[in-house]
Design a protein around this motif. Structure first.
Motif, PDB file in Angstrom:
ATOM      1  N   UNK A 198      47.100  30.910  39.557  1.00 59.14           N
ATOM      2  CA  UNK A 198      45.595  30.888  39.810  1.00 59.14           C
ATOM      3  C   UNK A 198      45.106  29.680  38.809  1.00 59.14           C
ATOM      4  N   UNK A 199      44.063  28.956  39.377  1.00 61.92           N
ATOM      5  CA  UNK A 199      43.243  27.865  38.848  1.00 61.92           C
ATOM      6  C   UNK A 199      42.163  29.098  38.077  1.00 61.92           C
ATOM      7  N   UNK A 200      41.919  28.626  36.743  1.00 64.05           N
ATOM      8  CA  UNK A 200      41.037  29.534  36.044  1.00 64.05           C
ATOM      9  C   UNK A 200      40.245  28.683  35.286  1.00 64.05           C
ATOM     10  N   UNK A 201      38.917  29.320  34.957  1.00 62.91           N
ATOM     11  CA  UNK A 201      37.815  28.731  34.439  1.00 62.91           C
ATOM     12  C   UNK A 201      37.180  29.839  33.416  1.00 62.91           C
ATOM     13  N   UNK A 202      37.459  29.420  32.245  1.00 61.65           N
ATOM     14  CA  UNK A 202      37.076  30.453  31.290  1.00 61.65           C
ATOM     15  C   UNK A 202      35.849  29.947  30.328  1.00 61.65           C
ATOM     16  N   UNK A 203      34.671  30.897  30.271  1.00 66.31           N
ATOM     17  CA  UNK A 203      33.592  30.693  29.719  1.00 66.31           C
ATOM     18  C   UNK A 203      33.665  31.140  28.076  1.00 66.31           C
ATOM     19  N   UNK A 204      33.550  29.839  27.385  1.00 71.69           N
ATOM     20  CA  UNK A 204      33.626  30.259  26.064  1.00 71.69           C
ATOM     21  C   UNK A 204      32.721  31.092  25.381  1.00 71.69           C
ATOM     22  N   UNK A 205      31.271  31.105  26.027  1.00 74.61           N
ATOM     23  CA  UNK A 205      30.151  31.751  25.469  1.00 74.61           C
ATOM     24  C   UNK A 205      30.290  33.368  25.756  1.00 74.61           C
ATOM     25  N   UNK A 206      30.812  33.757  26.930  1.00 75.39           N
ATOM     26  CA  UNK A 206      30.828  35.087  27.092  1.00 75.39           C
ATOM     27  C   UNK A 206      32.187  35.748  27.457  1.00 75.39           C
ATOM     28  N   UNK A 207      33.287  34.709  27.407  1.00 74.94           N
ATOM     29  CA  UNK A 207      34.504  35.351  27.578  1.00 74.94           C
ATOM     30  C   UNK A 207      34.794  35.404  29.091  1.00 74.94           C
ATOM     31  N   UNK A 208      33.870  35.212  30.275  1.00 76.09           N
ATOM     32  CA  UNK A 208      34.100  35.722  31.386  1.00 76.09           C
ATOM     33  C   UNK A 208      35.307  34.603  32.153  1.00 76.09           C
ATOM     34  N   UNK A 209      35.860  35.315  32.872  1.00 81.61           N
ATOM     35  CA  UNK A 209      37.149  34.282  33.614  1.00 81.61           C
ATOM     36  C   UNK A 209      36.825  34.430  35.159  1.00 81.61           C
ATOM     37  N   UNK A 210      36.618  33.139  35.567  1.00 84.66           N
ATOM     38  CA  UNK A 210      36.762  33.012  37.170  1.00 84.66           C
ATOM     39  C   UNK A 210      37.841  32.426  37.554  1.00 84.66           C
ATOM     40  N   UNK A 211      38.573  32.950  38.674  1.00 80.05           N
ATOM     41  CA  UNK A 211      39.638  31.991  38.907  1.00 80.05           C
ATOM     42  C   UNK A 211      40.002  32.093  40.505  1.00 80.05           C
ATOM     43  N   UNK A 212      40.817  31.082  40.963  1.00 84.71           N
ATOM     44  CA  UNK A 212      41.141  30.972  42.324  1.00 84.71           C
ATOM     45  C   UNK A 212      42.533  31.145  42.642  1.00 84.71           C
ATOM     46  N   UNK A 213      43.127  31.852  43.519  1.00 80.81           N
ATOM     47  CA  UNK A 213      44.581  32.067  43.621  1.00 80.81           C
ATOM     48  C   UNK A 213      45.241  30.970  44.331  1.00 80.81           C
ATOM     49  N   UNK A 214      46.223  30.165  44.448  1.00 79.01           N
ATOM     50  CA  UNK A 214      46.731  29.108  45.075  1.00 79.01           C
ATOM     51  C   UNK A 214      48.193  29.783  45.401  1.00 79.01           C
ATOM     52  N   UNK A 215      48.272  29.926  46.685  1.00 77.40           N
ATOM     53  CA  UNK A 215      49.745  30.020  47.285  1.00 77.40           C
ATOM     54  C   UNK A 215      49.651  29.501  48.694  1.00 77.40           C
ATOM     55  N   UNK A 216      50.347  28.374  48.922  1.00 79.64           N
ATOM     56  CA  UNK A 216      50.229  27.951  50.542  1.00 79.64           C
ATOM     57  C   UNK A 216      50.685  29.037  51.266  1.00 79.64           C
TER      58      UNK A 216
END
Lengths: 294, 655
Positions: free
Chosen positions: A248-266
């Motif tokens: 997973x490529x993950x982006x974590x928001x410091x302010x509210x702890x939310x996590x967004x991600x994109x799964x990568x597998x060819x």
């Protein structure tokens, strides 16, 4: 994790079709160099299956892909021994390659024991499918840019019970890890394309494209970028019908702890979205446990 | 006449040792000595026949040089390579006589006695402290300075063997031992090695003497030793590395070109692993000292395949204790920080020999095995995969009661790592009565044991369910925990506060544990928050309160009364605990902890939220939050904003 494509061990000879797929075009045009990164599809397969197979080739590993297809092996090449491109591994002064960088300050949502809950969208083609996902942090070492935890997928159609995996994460801090993955079959192009899916990556994009964004001050950025890589299944065997070959490529928001991600597998349908929020597990407030190794 | 044919029967020879005729005594001595050299069976049979006391008697009462030389040599032979021989000569009270003879006017006598002493001191049976009684020490130093090089060499070897405690080291240094030994480095290979050996013993774990050594002669002495790292003789290389590892460990940047020297020492030592005999056996232990708490060097060692080489030793059976301890210690150091090292070692499938070493008869092996497990267990992933072997639990728990406090400490550290929520070992620890052991150790008089035991209990309680928490508290008792919160040691206090934090983490049932026995735990935390100046202690206390504030209305009110108590005059703005920590600029983590309390107390849709918000407002909290929304620390800033949002849901009542 995601479902294993049922066509994964498809027989040897495959005819490749060059037609572009409208549906996926917008995902796949950005940053493309001329003559590379075309969308390929399998001839004669239904549309839903096509999209799973829609592979984007960088010419450099096209050959490898074909080799792997023939032998039904996974596309994963052996990761570098200590997959850490930013550390110099020789010389007298074995400090890290980017000495000026400051580590990100702690964030309470990255505390061990913290739970996250949400969904992973595994839709492919016409089939709309989403799993409920729970994540719990079990270890975090900001100094080493490391974190780990468990990930639980619920209501997985092919599995009888919730499927739990153990994952390890790399924090992009420009000290331990950079935006460039350098392993797990991710090219720099793949990296930028996935990071670019996060709106918060926008301001960083040009720098990252230029030199990996090594001089960016990530310590004071309101978002933390990470890679989460599942290592093994905890409660089921590898024959559970799911794969953890990707990451997973993950982006974590410091302010509210939310996590967004994109799964990568060819080998899996692209850009499966993971959306989690930090949860207080139904309590009327947030609580924080602690442990430390001796 | 050929001597071999002329030897008398052993019984007669032994008789002759006490003959009144000097010539006969001398001949008997010589014959006995010649027969026993290199022959264990002969040694044993002469010991049985009572030859040793008679030989010693000659040394004690004769004055003729040849007799003294021969008897001293015979004593040496008896003591060489056989413990029964060492015991026999020591039992005959030879030591004072040998020592006395060291001041004999005749060099041959002195040399022979010194050589025998050397033989005796190669054994662990030799009484070491005896050598440090004042006049004997002077004598040894005198011998170190002897013009007779072999005498000096022997003196150095004796020192190398018996210098074991800080007192010994100090006594020796005070008598000028350092200078004398350094002078010997210019001698023959044997002398040099004996001197290096003694220097190693003198500097081991002794900061002062290491500093003295590195500054001696403007660093030239140390430079001499550095050159010896690349000497022809393997033993010299090993011993030079030992000295320098001691110096490096004691003062991290004590010599120039440190990095080059250290890396070359590292590769020298790794190559020495393959040397036969004692050099190969001792090299891993020296490497352990060299890389101890030096992460950069540990990384270089990793690149040199050191883990693999050391791991191979564990696969062999029956390593000598010293070597096994050294190998395990080196692995413990190399795996202390780097997951890659741990991975490499565990992939070699050497878990079984490491676990077996926990039950080894040698103290140093047991200690090293504990250290190794401790290092390997510092990884969530290992605990869940390659280190999940439950067989390590029982021997570790057994070591919690070891007679050596050092081992108890190491075992506690290892146990502390393996009883976390996600490990398979936790249940085994419970089943084997480990929890009771930990609770007992938390009451130990030894502060380190107490600290580590409380730490382990904190780890055990982490994310545990209510049943486990109640079981632990039933045995530990609230009162003992309160005592630990007020322990004389700061670090113990910190761990005890963190234990409370974990105890009250979770659902309302867990939070309720803070209120049992008239909220004795909560009040202890409160008192610490008022009195302690240690931020580490207070951070744990604030999170404990914040966890309680995530509970029911009753819990939230209990926290309110602690951190922002109302008075008859309303809320006092300046003295509330909450404002104290919101305004603390020494450590941002204190502010974060305090902010979580605020967030939980103003958590939306909880019943009494409006009333709490107005009380907090009156206490000046909202105004403080506005300041904190611009805090230099991101975590503080974000939490302050969240808290402000929650405040904004309740309107300020019109005045």
């Amino acid at each position: 994790m995601t479902t294993i494509s049922k066509f994964k061990s498809f027989p040897v000879r495959i005819n490749w079709d060059f037609r572009d797929l409208e549906a996926e075009k917008e995902d796949r045009t950005e940053g493309k160099e001329k003559g590379s990164g075309r969308v390929w599809r399998l001839k004669g397969l239904p549309h839903s299956a096509q999209s799973r197979f829609a592979l984007e080739f960088s010419p450099c590993w096209q050959k490898q892909v074909e080799e792997d297809r023939k032998t039904s092996r996974s596309l994963i090449t052996t990761p570098q021994c200590r997959g850490n491109p930013s550390k110099s591994s020789s010389g007298l002064f074995r400090t890290v390659a980017m000495p000026g960088q400051v580590l990100p300050p702690p964030c309470t949502f990255l505390n061990v024991g913290q739970a996250f809950t949400g969904t992973q969208n595994v839709s492919s083609g016409q089939k709309d499918e989403a799993w409920k996902v729970n994540v719990r942090l079990q270890g975090c070492d900001i100094q080493q840019g490391y974190l780990c935890g468990s990930m639980e997928a619920l209501n997985v159609p092919s599995a009888e019970t919730p499927v739990v995996t153990f994952w390890e994460g790399e924090i992009v801090d420009n000290k331990n890890y950079t935006f460039f993955t350098g392993q797990w079959d991710a090219t720099r192009d793949t990296d930028v394309k996935h990071w670019d899916r996060f709106p918060s990556f926008g301001p960083l994009k040009e720098e990252v494209k230029k030199d990996g964004g090594r001089s960016l001050d990530l310590a004071n950025y309101p978002f933390m970028f990470m890679r989460w890589k599942e290592k093994f299944f905890v409660n089921v065997g590898t024959d559970c019908g799911l794969t953890i070959a990707g990451f997973y490529y993950v982006c974590f928001s410091r302010s509210d702890g939310s996590v967004n991600g994109f799964y990568y597998d060819p080998n899996s349908s692209p850009f499966q979205k993971l959306e989690l929020i930090a949860t207080n597990e139904g309590r009327s407030g947030y609580s924080f446990a602690t442990y430390k190794f001796q | 006449m050929p001597s071999s044919a002329a030897w008398a029967r052993p019984e007669e020879l032994v008789e002759s040792l006490s003959s009144l005729d000097n010539t006969a005594r001398l001949k008997a001595l010589r014959d006995v000595k010649n027969q026993i050299i290199g022959n264990k069976t002969k040694k044993l049979s002469y010991i049985k026949l009572g030859a040793v006391p008679r030989v010693v008697e000659i040394l004690a009462s004769d004055t003729e040089v040849p007799l003294l030389v021969q008897s001293a040599a015979a004593v040496g032979s008896f003591a060489c390579g056989i413990e029964a021989g060492v015991k026999a000569v020591l039992d005959s009270g030879v030591l004072p006589h040998l020592l006395k003879m060291l001041s004999n006017g005749d060099q041959k006598v002195v040399e022979a006695c010194a050589r025998s002493l050397k033989m005796i001191f190669q054994s662990t049976l030799a009484p070491k402290s005896d050598m440090f009684q004042s006049h004997r020490m002077e004598l040894i130093i005198e011998l170190l300075n002897s013009e007779n090089e072999s005498v000096a060499e022997v003196a150095a070897s004796v020192l190398a063997r018996c210098c074991e405690t800080v007192d010994h080291q100090r006594a020796l240094a005070d008598a000028g031992g350092l200078q004398s030994l350094l002078r010997l480095l210019k001698g023959s290979v044997k002398t040099r090695e004996a001197a290096l050996d003694a220097l190693g013993a003198l500097t081991k774990g002794n900061k002062q003497l290491c500093a003295a050594l590195s500054s001696m002669d403007q660093g030239r002495s140390l430079a001499t030793i550095m050159k010896l790292v690349k000497d022809k003789s393997p033993r010299t290389r090993l011993l030079a590395c030992t000295c320098l590892a001691n110096v490096g460990k004691a003062s991290p940047s004590s010599f120039q070109k440190e990095w080059e020297i250290r890396t070359s020492m590292l590769s020298v030592l790794v190559k020495l692993f393959d040397e036969p005999g004692s050099v190969g056996e001792e090299a891993p232990g020296v490497l352990a000292d060299l890389v101890a708490s030096n992460e950069e060097l540990q990384e270089v060692a990793l690149d040199m395949n050191t883990i693999e080489k050391l791991g191979e030793f564990l696969r062999k059976h029956e390593l000598p204790s010293k070597q096994l301890a050294g190998v395990l210690m080196a692995l413990a150091e190399l795996c202390s920080r780097f997951q890659e090292s741990r991975r490499q070692l565990l992939e070699m499938q050497v878990q079984a020999p490491i676990i077996a070493a926990l039950e080894h008869e040698s103290t140093s092996v047991r200690a090293a095995a504990c250290s190794c497990i401790r290092s390997l267990s510092r990884s969530v992933k290992n605990l869940r995969t390659t280190l999940k072997d439950e067989r390590l639990v029982e021997p570790l728990l057994k070591l919690l009661n070891d007679s050596s406090a050092d081992i108890q400490e190491l075992a506690l550290s290892a146990v502390s790592n393996i009883l976390l929520e996600f490990t398979p070992h936790k249940a085994v620890v419970f089943r084997c009565g480990g929890v009771s052991q930990l609770i007992q150790l938390s009451q130990s008089m030894d502060p380190t044991l107490r600290l580590k035991a409380v730490w382990a209990l904190k780890n055990l309680i982490y994310m545990s369910d209510k049943t486990l928490k109640e079981t632990v508290m039933g045995e530990l008792t609230c009162n003992s925990l309160v005592d630990l919160i007020f322990d004389s040691e700061e670090k113990v206090r910190e761990q005890a506060m963190a234990l409370v934090r974990n105890l009250v983490y979770g659902d309302e049932d867990s939070v309720q544990l803070s209120l049992v026995q008239d909220a004795v735990l909560l009040h202890a935390v409160e008192k610490q928050l008022h009195e302690s100046t240690q931020s580490e202690i207070c951070i744990q206390g604030l999170y404990a309160l914040s966890n309680v504030a995530a509970g029911s209305e009753v819990h939230k009110e209990a926290v309110m009364n602690i951190i922002i108590p109302g008075t008859s005059m309303g809320v006092n703005r300046n003295t509330s605990l909450l404002m104290k920590y919101l305004q603390d600029m020494t450590n941002p983590q204190l502010r974060v902890g305090a902010l979580w309390c605020v967030i939980n107390l103003t958590f939306p849709s909880s019943l009494g939220v409006s009333s709490r918000i107005s009380r907090l407002r009156n206490g000046g909290v909202e105004a403080q939050l506005q300041i904190m929304a611009e805090d230099p620390c991101l975590d503080v800033k974000d939490r302050a904003k969240t808290a402000l949002e929650q405040f904004s849901t309740v309107e300020i009542p019109p005045r």
